[in-house]
Write an enzyme that holds these catalytic residues in place. Structure first.
Site, PDB file in Angstrom:
ATOM      1  N   TYR A  58      -4.664 -13.712  -2.413  1.00 27.27           N
ATOM      2  CA  TYR A  58      -3.985 -14.633  -1.507  1.00 27.27           C
ATOM      3  C   TYR A  58      -4.922 -15.220  -0.452  1.00 27.27           C
ATOM      4  O   TYR A  58      -4.661 -16.294   0.078  1.00 27.27           O
ATOM      5  CB  TYR A  58      -2.828 -13.916  -0.798  1.00 27.27           C
ATOM      6  CG  TYR A  58      -1.508 -13.951  -1.527  1.00 27.27           C
ATOM      7  CD1 TYR A  58      -1.396 -13.497  -2.832  1.00 27.27           C
ATOM      8  CD2 TYR A  58      -0.360 -14.439  -0.899  1.00 27.27           C
ATOM      9  CE1 TYR A  58      -0.188 -13.514  -3.494  1.00 27.27           C
ATOM     10  CE2 TYR A  58       0.857 -14.462  -1.554  1.00 27.27           C
ATOM     11  CZ  TYR A  58       0.936 -14.000  -2.848  1.00 27.27           C
ATOM     12  OH  TYR A  58       2.147 -14.018  -3.499  1.00 27.27           O
ATOM     13  N   ASP A  76       0.521  -4.348 -16.009  1.00 28.72           N
ATOM     14  CA  ASP A  76       1.387  -4.802 -17.106  1.00 28.72           C
ATOM     15  C   ASP A  76       2.321  -3.678 -17.540  1.00 28.72           C
ATOM     16  O   ASP A  76       3.531  -3.879 -17.723  1.00 28.72           O
ATOM     17  CB  ASP A  76       0.559  -5.344 -18.288  1.00 28.72           C
ATOM     18  CG  ASP A  76      -0.582  -4.427 -18.724  1.00 28.72           C
ATOM     19  OD1 ASP A  76      -0.875  -3.440 -18.010  1.00 28.72           O
ATOM     20  OD2 ASP A  76      -1.180  -4.699 -19.788  1.00 28.72           O
TER      21      ASP A  76
HETATM   22  C1  IPM Z   1       7.113 -13.130  -0.641  1.00 26.60           C
HETATM   23  C2  IPM Z   1       7.045 -14.585  -0.963  1.00 26.60           C
HETATM   24  C3  IPM Z   1       5.797 -15.170  -0.338  1.00 26.60           C
HETATM   25  C4  IPM Z   1       4.600 -14.478  -0.962  1.00 26.60           C
HETATM   26  C5  IPM Z   1       5.668 -16.689  -0.438  1.00 26.60           C
HETATM   27  C6  IPM Z   1       6.858 -17.401   0.173  1.00 26.60           C
HETATM   28  C7  IPM Z   1       4.390 -17.179   0.191  1.00 26.60           C
HETATM   29  O1  IPM Z   1       7.095 -14.777  -2.329  1.00 26.60           O
HETATM   30  O2  IPM Z   1       7.117 -12.777   0.556  1.00 26.60           O
HETATM   31  O3  IPM Z   1       7.168 -12.325  -1.574  1.00 26.60           O
HETATM   32  O4  IPM Z   1       4.167 -14.846  -2.058  1.00 26.60           O
HETATM   33  O5  IPM Z   1       4.089 -13.541  -0.366  1.00 26.60           O
END
Ligand code: IPM
Ligand code: MG
Length: 360
Positions: free
Chosen positions: A141, A223
């Site tokens: 991320y 998985d």
């Molecule tokens: C979550 C959501 C978020 C993420 C999105 C909205 C960015 O899916 O909190 O699980 O991917 O972390």
């Protein structure tokens, strides 16, 4: 002793569910004399509409200064065309990162009366009570390099899955600590058969395990974990995993409990300060219809009282009230029509809030 909560309703059904959760918070605040004051700020798409930024400096400063944050949900199709770095999701990721909320607790527990709402057979999920601990401020991320660029005349999209040993160690410690408070079983989920980042993950988790001889540690490839979650979910007590794997597995686990509309979450920093939000999103398709279930957000208030504000009595009271409402057969649309006893009352968002307040 006053405590400050920042409330971020966000977008879509976020505003509707947060309204009910705040009513519940206000009532326990009065009953238990908690001295909580709350301030509301626009966030996500709502903030982008107001100021062109999904997370403004003011909101960030207020969140930093607060004891805890209560978030609804963010995002909506109208923001798909916004510049990538102005999208609601980027505001959320930045808030998590700026506040160092690396430890994301996503419990998946089943209310006995909702067993039939699960997509799995009732006997596979009866009594399900597990916790997914997701690393929230690292991994793919946030890894660099990232972007869309042209290489040798062809466009490529790039993201990087990267974890420092320190990041793995602190989430592993959280995982073992949580397991110690539960049934002392921790399953670390990775992809160590393919990814070097997972190889390091596994090595560090095994090292941290030396400090927790009472916890039974296992490892599973992601998985297989996805398959096991829908095959025999009750084998799990606590799962600890990386940001992306945790995102995916927690949605799957949520569905096992009947509805994602029931599940709260906590995102904590190293000092226990936290942001609390439902696991579900802003559900633009049902926004404004009164169909949204506020229980996940109400249960998020309970987690906030328990984990950050140290008010277990108030948290217990909310949990009991929610359980009693479910027991009475009061249902929002997402959990309705599943009780074969047909002893159900279908309610809207505000009526569900009313029912919880009455049960308090
Ligand atoms: C979550 C959501 C978020 C993420 C999105 C909205 C960015 O899916 O909190 O699980 O991917 O972390
Ligand atoms: Mg998600």
């Amino acid at each position: 002793m006053s405590k400050t909560i920042v409330v971020l309703p966000g977008d879509g059904i976020g505003t509707e569910i947060v309204e009910q959760a705040v009513r519940v918070l206000e009532q326990v605040n009065d009953t238990h004399k908690l001295g909580i004051q709350s301030q509301t700020y626009a966030f996500g798409g709502a903030s982008y509409d107001e100021s062109g930024e999904p997370l403004t400096d003011d909101t960030l400063a207020a969140c930093r200064a607060a004891d805890a944050i209560l978030l609804g949900a963010i995002g909506g199709p109208q923001y798909d065309k916004a510049p990538r770095d102005k999208r609601p999701e980027r505001g959320l990721l930045r808030l998590r990162s700026e506040l160092d909320l690396f430890s994301n607790l996503r419990p998946a527990m089943l209310f006995p009366e909702l067993a039939a709402a699960s997509s799995l057979k009732p006997e596979l999920v009866a009594g399900l009570d597990m916790m997914i601990l997701r690393e929230l401020t690292g991994g793919i991320y946030f890894g660099e390099p990232r972007g869309i660029e042209t290489r040798d005349g062809r466009r490529v999209g790039v993201n990087t899955m990267v974890y420092g040993e320190d990041e793995i160690r602190r989430i592993a410690v959280s995982g073992f600590e949580i397991a110690m408070q539960r049934n002392k079983r921790l399953c670390s989920v990775d992809k160590a058969n393919v990814l070097e980042v997972s190889e390091l993950w596994r090595e560090v988790v095994i090292d941290v395990a030396k400090d927790y001889p009472d916890v039974e540690l296992s490892h599973m490839y992601v998985d297989n974990a996805a398959m096991q979650l829908v095959r025999a979910p009750k084998q799990f007590d606590v799962i600890v995993t990386s940001n992306l794997f945790g995102d995916i597995l927690s949605d799957a686990a949520a569905m096992l409990t009947g509805s994602i509309g029931m599940l709260p979450s906590a995102s904590l920093d190293a000092n226990g300060k936290g942001m609390y939000e439902p696991v579900h999103g802003s559900a633009p398709d049902i926004a404004g219809t009164g169909k949204a279930n506020p229980l996940a957000t109400i249960l998020s208030v309970s987690m906030m009282l328990r984990y950050t504000l140290n008010e277990p009595a108030a948290a217990d009271q909310i949990d009991k009230a929610v359980a009693s409402v479910i027991k009475q057969g009061i249902r929002c649309a997402d959990i309705a029509g599943t009780d074969s006893s047909a002893n159900e009352t279908l309610v809207n968002t505000v009526q569900m809030g009313d029912a919880v307040l009455a049960a308090l």
